[in-house]
Each structure stands twice: as structure tokens, then as C-alpha cells.
Design an enzyme around this catalytic site. Structure first.
Site, PDB file in Angstrom:
ATOM      1  N   ASP A  12       0.814  -1.228   0.000  1.00 37.25           N
ATOM      2  CA  ASP A  12       0.000   0.000   0.000  1.00 37.25           C
ATOM      3  C   ASP A  12       0.843   1.272   0.000  1.00 37.25           C
ATOM      4  O   ASP A  12       0.449   2.290   0.566  1.00 37.25           O
ATOM      5  CB  ASP A  12      -0.967   0.016   1.209  1.00 37.25           C
ATOM      6  CG  ASP A  12      -1.877  -1.192   1.214  1.00 37.25           C
ATOM      7  OD1 ASP A  12      -2.257  -1.640   0.120  1.00 37.25           O
ATOM      8  OD2 ASP A  12      -2.184  -1.691   2.305  1.00 37.25           O
ATOM      9  N   GLY A  39      -4.439  -4.426  -3.836  1.00 37.22           N
ATOM     10  CA  GLY A  39      -5.451  -3.408  -4.119  1.00 37.22           C
ATOM     11  C   GLY A  39      -4.716  -2.142  -4.500  1.00 37.22           C
ATOM     12  O   GLY A  39      -4.093  -1.509  -3.661  1.00 37.22           O
ATOM     13  N   ARG A 300      -9.788  -2.926   6.235  1.00 36.77           N
ATOM     14  CA  ARG A 300      -9.281  -2.873   7.608  1.00 36.77           C
ATOM     15  C   ARG A 300      -8.455  -1.611   7.818  1.00 36.77           C
ATOM     16  O   ARG A 300      -7.817  -1.112   6.894  1.00 36.77           O
ATOM     17  CB  ARG A 300      -8.366  -4.083   7.881  1.00 36.77           C
ATOM     18  CG  ARG A 300      -9.115  -5.372   8.050  1.00 36.77           C
ATOM     19  CD  ARG A 300      -8.146  -6.528   8.206  1.00 36.77           C
ATOM     20  NE  ARG A 300      -7.396  -6.796   6.984  1.00 36.77           N
ATOM     21  CZ  ARG A 300      -6.421  -7.690   6.884  1.00 36.77           C
ATOM     22  NH1 ARG A 300      -6.068  -8.395   7.930  1.00 36.77           N
ATOM     23  NH2 ARG A 300      -5.811  -7.887   5.734  1.00 36.77           N
ATOM     24  N   LYS A 301      -8.445  -1.122   9.081  1.00 36.30           N
ATOM     25  CA  LYS A 301      -7.625   0.030   9.415  1.00 36.30           C
ATOM     26  C   LYS A 301      -6.161  -0.397   9.328  1.00 36.30           C
ATOM     27  O   LYS A 301      -5.783  -1.453   9.845  1.00 36.30           O
ATOM     28  CB  LYS A 301      -7.980   0.438  10.862  1.00 36.30           C
ATOM     29  CG  LYS A 301      -7.393   1.733  11.293  1.00 36.30           C
ATOM     30  CD  LYS A 301      -8.183   2.252  12.490  1.00 36.30           C
ATOM     31  CE  LYS A 301      -7.271   2.469  13.665  1.00 36.30           C
ATOM     32  NZ  LYS A 301      -7.960   2.991  14.826  1.00 36.30           N
ATOM     33  N   LEU A 329       3.807  12.268   1.028  1.00 36.82           N
ATOM     34  CA  LEU A 329       4.509  13.286   1.813  1.00 36.82           C
ATOM     35  C   LEU A 329       3.509  14.245   2.453  1.00 36.82           C
ATOM     36  O   LEU A 329       3.660  14.642   3.617  1.00 36.82           O
ATOM     37  CB  LEU A 329       5.461  14.082   0.901  1.00 36.82           C
ATOM     38  CG  LEU A 329       6.285  15.143   1.624  1.00 36.82           C
ATOM     39  CD1 LEU A 329       7.384  14.491   2.466  1.00 36.82           C
ATOM     40  CD2 LEU A 329       6.888  16.159   0.657  1.00 36.82           C
ATOM     41  N   SER A 410       5.579  11.987  -4.337  1.00 41.60           N
ATOM     42  CA  SER A 410       4.144  12.082  -4.601  1.00 41.60           C
ATOM     43  C   SER A 410       3.511  12.927  -3.501  1.00 41.60           C
ATOM     44  O   SER A 410       3.737  12.699  -2.309  1.00 41.60           O
ATOM     45  CB  SER A 410       3.556  10.671  -4.626  1.00 41.60           C
ATOM     46  OG  SER A 410       2.161  10.737  -4.693  1.00 41.60           O
TER      47      SER A 410
END
Ligand code: GDP
Ligand code: IMO
Ligand code: MG
Length: 428
Positions: A12, A39, A300-301, A329, A410
Site C-alpha cells: 500500500d 489493491g 481494515r484500518k 509526503l 508524490s
């Protein structure tokens, strides 16, 4: 020229956004491991795309290949294709090819994933419950159903009988039964829909290689979830490292191959396992909320913590990363001060790497360097010179410690919210 994008943490990191950004220059985009546990999120203007199996280049209509190292849930693939088509994306046998020898995730693997997790009790891995682990086990056990088997009904029937018989004792023990005829019918039906994508992808890729096309390999998960080099057993069941691209696609090792390490400006992890710089306080909660740190696949967290140079320095080496692409960032914008983990202490000894022993990993005390925050918005900035001085200092400090160039930054989820500090894109 060939490029690989790898997550250098626990997944992620923003691989989807960056692969989409880089793929404006690519001819082919390739997945080489993992499955629909991934994902990858792309934001293009106001549109959001979520990809699990399809390479992110599909959104730009690029040629996309799902290599043999991926583990394929054919129903999940069919569903993903339908969702994307509804969003206006063109997907056909010209721009999507899937390896004939790819192994399949079947409904019984999803059942087994759930059983395994339940059985682990307190020590559960926190898998995505997509059947990834059990399906890879069958691949290694040499009893998996491969996509090419679906075109040969007699062979398929024989292999399904063997597979169900192999798992039957365990399934019966947990009161689960697989209807063999029903499974075969469902497989033949889904094959009708996806058989058009089947191809000898290893051959196609090597032909592209000879023609010096630009090939972009899209990693899934992150280097710390690698089955060999990750925080075992709290890992996924594939090699997520760049070394896997060759075995996972059949593309031969060549010169001119560069690896980009996608790295979040802090650290997150979904599921169980050690996380030395994890935060349990209000700053951790701030990162969850500001970073929208909820899983793309399982909702999920995500657990959040400070940037860990020990881990990134290690994964940079294992993956041959030449440039870091630092994401999110902007999530750190409001913090007064920011900590960076620069060393580990375990039982009074200093470590400059992550030891493999699980118990040692649990006893890590992180050593932090504290640097001042920038307390102003970096959201959407596209020029290095427009970044606040303290944000530049943060990036330069990390770069110095991990001894790797941070070339791209990014500053937001949207495709255009990207700083190309070293003109990487124009040089591809
Ligand atoms: P992947 O699995 O590595 O592709 O990452 P995910 O898509 O699961 O999670 C990254 C999330 O962060 C997505 O929701 C992205 O839209 C978002 N994102 C990516 N880059 C940035 C960024 O620089 N800033 C912010 N605020 N969000 C970002
Ligand atoms: P992307 O590509 C973050 C984690 C799961 C779990 C462990 C094992 O979006 O970065 P599995 O279902 O693979 O057997 O679960 O791996 N995991 C991920 N975490 N991002 C991912 O993919 C992940 N894919 C698997 O949460 O801890
Ligand atoms: Mg993800």
C-alpha cells in the site's frame, strides 16, 4: 529499457498511482506475483479506479500481461474486468494477455484460508482471505489447476478429483464439502469468458524485449511481505521481491533494467506481525485519518508508524532499487516534529538490520532521530523548489541515511500530483 516497481515496505505504498504515472511511457505493463490480495488505487481527475489483478497500465489502454507467477481467481478477474468496463475502460484480447500456465485460486482455497486463520487463533496472520496461501501451497505441491487445464475437460476432471481428494480429510473435519460437478461446471463457464486472454506470455514478453519496447513490471504487496525476506510468518505466500519478475513471467534477465522502490513517507502495515516503529498514540490516529489508511481490499484500518530507515535500507539492497519514489509526503504536513527510525536496540545490542528471529523482532526498540515538521501544505505540489525547506530536509535526510536517491515525490493521490525531481519520466 525495462523497469520494475516494487513496494519497499508492507504494501500500500502507492504502487498503483506510480505505475499509472510511469506507464504513460510504457509499451507493456506486467504483473508477476501475488493475486487479488493486492489493491492498487488510481485517481485520474475525479475518477477512482481500484485494481486487484489487472496491471495498472490497463487504465491508459496499454498492453497488459498477467504473468505465470500470479495466482489467479478467475471469477474475481471476470468481475474486475466487468467493473472496469463499466467505468469506460477498454479490455479485450488485444490489450490483455494471461499466462497459460498460471495457477488458479478455487473456492476451496478461500475456505481453507479461513480455516487456517481460525485455527491460528491469537496468532492469526490477518490474511486477506482471498485464498492466496492455500492456492500457492497447491502450486508448490504440484497439484494445482492451471488455466490451460480448463481447455481439456478430461484432464480437468481428473485433476479436480485429485485435488479434492487431497484436501478432503481436512475439509470434512471442518464440516465443509466441495461439490465436484458444480465446481467443474463453474470453471468451464468462467473459462468461456476468459479463454480469449490466454497466451504464451513468456514468448510475447521476450519478443517485446528483443524489440527494445519499454516494459514495466508492477509489483504487488511489499518487500517486507516477501515469503523469504519478509517478517515471516507474517508475510504473503509469494516472493514479492524484484528477483521474482524472471520466474514469474519467463522474461530472461537482461541489461537495462532499473528498479524503482515505492516508499511511503511514513510506514503502514495491514494484518499481524512485528512493526518496530508503530505508533499507538494520537499521532498514529492522525496518520490513519489524514492518510485515509484503510485497506483497499479488506477495508481494515492500517497500522501506522514512523519512517524506518533500517527496513528500507534492507529492502533497497535485496531488490536492487536504484531510485526511491516517496509517496504521501502531504500526509505529514501538519506535524510539529517527525521521527525517523535510524537504528534498533535489542537486549542492549545495536542492530543496523532486521534480524530474522521472530522473538528478537518482537523485542526491537527503535532509535529515533527527531526533525522539525514543516507545518504547511505540500498537497499537490509538482516542483521540488516549491516544497517547504523542512520537507526538503526530511527527504534529504532519509536519502542520506538509506544511501539511495529519492527521485520522485508524490504529494497527492491524483496522477498529476507528482514531483519529478530528477526528470525520470522524460528520460524513459
Ligand atoms: P498500492 O497498493 O501500493 O497501490 O497502494 P493503495 O492504493 O492500496 O494505497 C495507497 C493510497 O494512497 C491510495 O488510496 C492512493 O490513492 C493514495 N495515495 C497515493 N499517493 C498518494 C499521495 O502522495 N498522497 C496522498 N494523500 N494519497 C496518496
Ligand atoms: P498491495 O499490492 C498490504 C498482507 C495481508 C496479510 C498478509 C498475508 O495492495 O500493496 P495474504 O492474503 O496475502 O495471504 O495475506 O499480507 N497483504 C497486503 N498488505 N497490501 C497488499 O497488497 C497486501 N497483500 C497482502 O494483510 O497481513
Ligand atoms: Mg494496496
Amino acid at each position: 529499457m525495462f523497469y520494475t516497481v516494487i513496494g519497499t515496505q508492507w504494501g500500500d505504498e502507492g504502487k498503483g498511482k506510480i505505475v499509472d504515472w510511469l506507464s504513460s511511457k510504457a509499451d507493456v505493463v506486467v504483473r508477476f506475483q501475488g493475486g487479488n490480495n493486492a489493491g492498487h488505487t488510481l485517481k485520474i481527475k475525479e475518477k477512482i479506479f481500484k485494481l486487484n489483478l489487472l496491471p495498472s497500465g490497463i487504465i491508459r489502454g496499454k498492453q497488459c500481461i498477467i504473468g505465470n507467477g500470479v495466482i489467479l481467481d478467475p471469477w474475481a478477474l471476470e468481475e474486475e474486468i466487468q467493473i472496469l468496463k463499466k467505468q469506460g475502460i477498454v479490455i479485450n484480447s488485444k490489450n490483455l494477455q494471461i499466462a497459460e500456465n498460471i495457477c488458479l485460486i478455487l473456492p476451496l482455497h478461500i475456505i481453507l484460508d479461513e480455516i487456517n486463520e481460525k485455527n491460528r487463533g491469537e496468532e492469526k496472520l490477518g490474511t486477506t482471505k482471498k485464498g492466496i496461501g492455500p492456492a500457492y501451497e497447491d502450486k508448490i505441491g504440484r497439484r494445482a489447476i492451471r488455466l490451460c487445464d480448463l481447455s481439456d475437460e478430461k484432464l480437468l476432471r481428473k485433476k479436480i478429483t485429485n485435488l479434492i481428494s487431497f484436501h478432503s480429510v481436512r475439509l470434512i473435519h471442518f464440516d465443509k464439502k466441495i461439490n465436484e460437478a458444480d465446481l467443474i461446471n463453474k470453471l468451464l463457464k468462467v473459462f468461456n469468458k476468459i479463454s480469449q486472454y490466454l497466451a504464451p506470455t513468456w514468448k510475447i514478453l521476450n519478443d517485446y524485449g528483443k524489440k527494445e519496447k519499454i516494459i514495466l513490471f508492477e509489483g504487488a504487496q511489499g518487500a517486507l511481505l516477501d515469503i523469504d525476506f519478509g517478517t515471516y510468518p507474517f508475510v504473503t505466500s509469494s516472493n514479492t521481491s524484484s528477483g521474482q519478475i524472471f520466474a514469474g513471467t519467463g522474461f530472461g534477465i537482461k541489461d537495462n533494467h532499473q528498479v524503482f522502490g515505492i516508499t511511503k513517507a511514513y510506514t503502514t502495515r495491514v494484518g499481524s506481525g512485528p512493526f518496530p516503529s508503530e505508533l499507538f498514540d494520537e499521532i498514529g490516529n492522525y496518520l490513519v485519518v489524514k492518510g485515509k489508511e484503510f485497506g483497499t481490499v479488506t477495508k481494515r484500518k492500517r497500522r501506522c508508524g514512523w519512517f524506518d530507515t533500517i527496513l528500507v535500507k534492507q529492502t533497497v539492497q535485496i531488490n536492487g532499487v536504484s531510485n526511491i519514489i516517496l509517496t504521501k509526503l502531504d500526509v505529514l504536513d501538519e506535524l510539529n516534529e517527525i521521527k525517523i527510525c535510524v537504528g534498533y536496540k535489542i537486549d542492549n545490542s545495536n542492530y543496523d538490520y532486521l534480524p530474522f528471529n521472530e522473538n528478537l523482532q518482537q523485542r526491537i526498540l527503535p532509535i529515533y532521530k527527531i526533525i522539525p515538521g514543516w507545518k504547511s501544505s505540500t498537497f499537490g505540489i509538482t516542483e521540488w523548489s516549491d516544497l517547504p525547506k523542512n520537507a526538503q530536509n526530511y527527504i534529504n535526510y532519509i536519502e542520506e541515511v538509506i544511501k539511495t536517491k529519492i527521485s520522485i515525490i508524490s504529494t497527492g493521490p491524483e496522477r498529476s500530483q507528482t514531483i519529478d525531481r530528477n526528470n525520470i519520466l522524460s528520460n524513459i
